[in-house]
Design an enzyme around this catalytic site. Sequence first.
Site, PDB file in Angstrom:
ATOM      1  N   GLU A 246       1.511  -0.830   0.179  1.00  0.00           N
ATOM      2  CA  GLU A 246       0.005  -0.235  -0.181  1.00  0.00           C
ATOM      3  C   GLU A 246       1.070   1.078   0.406  1.00  0.00           C
ATOM      4  OE1 GLU A 246      -2.101  -0.386   3.205  1.00  0.00           O
ATOM      5  OE2 GLU A 246      -2.707  -1.830   3.173  1.00  0.00           O
ATOM      6  N   LYS A 248       2.479   4.463   1.318  1.00  0.00           N
ATOM      7  CA  LYS A 248       2.484   5.064   2.584  1.00  0.00           C
ATOM      8  C   LYS A 248       2.188   6.313   2.677  1.00  0.00           C
ATOM      9  CE  LYS A 248       6.349   4.447   6.130  1.00  0.00           C
ATOM     10  NZ  LYS A 248       5.420   5.943   7.114  1.00  0.00           N
ATOM     11  N   ARG A 253      -1.188   8.729  12.070  1.00  0.00           N
ATOM     12  CA  ARG A 253      -2.262   7.335  12.137  1.00  0.00           C
ATOM     13  C   ARG A 253      -3.431   7.582  12.853  1.00  0.00           C
ATOM     14  NH1 ARG A 253       0.221   1.486  12.339  1.00  0.00           N
ATOM     15  NH2 ARG A 253      -1.319  -0.067  12.951  1.00  0.00           N
ATOM     16  N   GLU A 298      -4.208   6.356   7.783  1.00  0.00           N
ATOM     17  CA  GLU A 298      -3.638   7.960   7.946  1.00  0.00           C
ATOM     18  C   GLU A 298      -4.272   8.905   7.495  1.00  0.00           C
ATOM     19  OE1 GLU A 298      -0.549   7.297   8.893  1.00  0.00           O
ATOM     20  OE2 GLU A 298       0.625   8.778   8.250  1.00  0.00           O
ATOM     21  N   PHE A 337      -7.269   1.768   6.328  1.00  0.00           N
ATOM     22  CA  PHE A 337      -6.121   0.877   6.193  1.00  0.00           C
ATOM     23  C   PHE A 337      -5.969  -0.321   6.545  1.00  0.00           C
ATOM     24  CE2 PHE A 337      -2.588   3.482   7.832  1.00  0.00           C
ATOM     25  CZ  PHE A 337      -2.702   2.693   8.901  1.00  0.00           C
ATOM     26  N   ARG A 414       5.775  -4.655  17.113  1.00  0.00           N
ATOM     27  CA  ARG A 414       6.855  -4.725  16.001  1.00  0.00           C
ATOM     28  C   ARG A 414       7.237  -5.759  15.161  1.00  0.00           C
ATOM     29  NH1 ARG A 414       8.622   0.518  14.491  1.00  0.00           N
ATOM     30  NH2 ARG A 414       8.152   1.526  16.169  1.00  0.00           N
ATOM     31  N   LYS A 420       7.938  -1.590   6.146  1.00  0.00           N
ATOM     32  CA  LYS A 420       7.598  -0.122   5.621  1.00  0.00           C
ATOM     33  C   LYS A 420       8.722  -0.206   5.514  1.00  0.00           C
ATOM     34  CE  LYS A 420       9.263   2.353   9.850  1.00  0.00           C
ATOM     35  NZ  LYS A 420       9.536   3.054  10.933  1.00  0.00           N
TER      36      LYS A 420
HETATM   37  P1  AMP Z   1       6.323   4.822  10.658  1.00  0.00           P
HETATM   38  O1  AMP Z   1       5.647   5.701  11.303  1.00  0.00           O
HETATM   39  O2  AMP Z   1       7.627   5.190  10.227  1.00  0.00           O
HETATM   40  O3  AMP Z   1       7.045   3.051  11.853  1.00  0.00           O
HETATM   41  O4  AMP Z   1       5.754   4.176  10.013  1.00  0.00           O
HETATM   42  C1  AMP Z   1       4.324   3.360  10.140  1.00  0.00           C
HETATM   43  C2  AMP Z   1       3.531   4.831  10.112  1.00  0.00           C
HETATM   44  O5  AMP Z   1       3.177   4.686   9.121  1.00  0.00           O
HETATM   45  C3  AMP Z   1       2.708   3.322  10.531  1.00  0.00           C
HETATM   46  O6  AMP Z   1       2.042   3.604  12.095  1.00  0.00           O
HETATM   47  C4  AMP Z   1       1.431   4.547   9.947  1.00  0.00           C
HETATM   48  O7  AMP Z   1       1.078   6.275  10.803  1.00  0.00           O
HETATM   49  C5  AMP Z   1       1.776   5.454   8.605  1.00  0.00           C
HETATM   50  N1  AMP Z   1       0.929   4.674   7.492  1.00  0.00           N
HETATM   51  C6  AMP Z   1       0.855   5.286   6.140  1.00  0.00           C
HETATM   52  N2  AMP Z   1       0.394   4.614   5.432  1.00  0.00           N
HETATM   53  C7  AMP Z   1      -0.001   3.995   5.681  1.00  0.00           C
HETATM   54  C8  AMP Z   1      -0.475   2.252   5.470  1.00  0.00           C
HETATM   55  N3  AMP Z   1      -0.886   1.671   4.120  1.00  0.00           N
HETATM   56  N4  AMP Z   1      -0.837   1.183   5.923  1.00  0.00           N
HETATM   57  C9  AMP Z   1      -0.419   1.305   7.254  1.00  0.00           C
HETATM   58  N5  AMP Z   1       0.356   2.146   7.657  1.00  0.00           N
HETATM   59  C10 AMP Z   1       1.205   3.029   7.575  1.00  0.00           C
END
Ligand code: AMP
Length: 552
Positions: A246, A248, A253, A298, A337, A414, A420
């Site tokens: 998907e 990002k 969130r 998001e 999502f 996690r 990601k």
């Molecule tokens: P990070 O904050 O870099 O650890 O990445 C994870 C975060 O990406 C999640 O907690 C969401 O806030 C965000 N995110 C953005 N798009 C998505 C998506 N399609 N699915 C899940 N998380 C997403």
Amino acid sequence: MKYQELVDVYSNLEATTKRLEKIDIISDYLKTLDSDTIEQVGLLILGVVFPAWSSEEIGIGAKLVERAVGEAIGTTPEMVEDAVRDEGDIGLACIKLYAKKSQMTFFSKPLTIDFVFKSLQKLSKISGPRSTNRKISIILELLSQASATEAKYLTRTITEELRIGVGDGIVRDAIAQAFDIDKKVVERAQMLTNDFSVVAKTAKEQGSEGLKKLNLTPGTPVKPMLAQLAPPLDEIIPEMGCAICETKYDGIRLQVHRNKDEIKIFTRRLENITHALPEVVDLFDEHMPHEDYIVEGEVIATRDGKPLPFQNILHRVRRKHNVEEAIENVPLKLFLFDVLYYKVPMIDEALIKRRETLENIVDTSVDEMNLSTELVGTADNIPEVQKLFETSIKEGHEGIMIKDCSEGYIPGLRGKKMLKYKAEPETLDMVIIGGTYGIGKRGDFVGSYLVALRDENDDFKSVAYAATGLDDATLEYLTEKMKELEITTKGREIKVEPKIVLEIAFSEIVESPEYETGYSLRFPVVKNIRKDKSPMDADTVERLISMYNTGN
Ligand code: AMP
């Protein structure tokens, strides 16, 4: 139960830095408690009186507590302030001041855990005229009956800085040990309820089977499932077999709950931000079924259809006043999502099924309400996944998420089931202040580096051990340098002068009582030795905390 007994436990916990000893101390204590007390101690042991999901807080500033201490021992607030400055902490200041307490309250009733807990909870409810005086009188009632050590931990609890080095993980393991329950079962119960009072009480009364029955409740936020950094696509997609890939989005969130007629919105840190996003509440009311649910997505800020930098959405969420004006200026767009609950809990269903449910229930006929853009990746269409990534970057998003189709939703985890894949990892420039020599063949090299950031006094405060990302030649180089900068070496531990700057990539900042900053990094990887930077150019504790507060 006497508060003094809990205070003795706090003292024992503060006296050791060893995790296993801490677990033994808490576990032995929990076994002695009745059901009502364990419910309260489940929170007090972490220095709080409200569960993590609750937006209630004691909310008393240090000045007010100092005033109350002054009144309790018959001295001026200035004297208390001086003692706090000398001792560096209100708790230690109490020990000093109580030793000189002029009018000892002999024959006073001993404080009980129940009385302390209920009094502290009461503090959060006081507002309106004369609220300061009413709060002071509650604190005073506690402090004037307290012994010196009781006052130490009471004041630290009120100011929300217990400082005994106990976090969620230790409490979880102590509950598991006390009632002979698998840690994973306790952990799951905690992630679902976010409430150690419920978890501790259920563990005591109903054991493992009782904990397994705890589940989600719409209205009470759940720790979100988190993501790790992904390995290369051609490795991970075939490994998963079926991966939902998907876009990002670079926003915030949201976990949106509907319980009967009430809609609530929480952040990933379980903060209730419903008041800041009234138009999002309306969107959900109009474009989702009127059933109980928990969905995640998001939210991003947009202008002329383009995503705005993350700061814009942050301002929206933090805003307390003029919300109406902000709605006009910063239009929001949602990308859902996941669904965790729809009429019934769904977290044990495979992601692909949850996604299907989500597609069936969300009405995406308006521009603001969307599902995340996705495609199902397999070993046969990796170039398409790569293309999704490139399009995402081109459109101003962050990259892609890669999620295992067959996995359930694991709150708080996690793991490798949600990844990601970003263009740039997060990094901080940090200074080496110590390290640990390896074992066996690697015994000659420092293999793990204790890295630190600068605080406001230009002291270096530890954040994490970084042990990956370096080849042998670099390890050798760093070991040599560290020997030149050595302050002490004890066993395998070396302490060095703060001179070497490393660029450290990581996946997330987390709270951690084990390090001096109170925070640590998940998956720290050494990216570079920043020979171009001096320790004074390194990043600061302030920046770390600001990154933490903004969700990195
Ligand atoms: P990070 O904050 O870099 O650890 O990445 C994870 C975060 O990406 C999640 O907690 C969401 O806030 C965000 N995110 C953005 N798009 C998505 C998506 N399609 N699915 C899940 N998380 C997403």
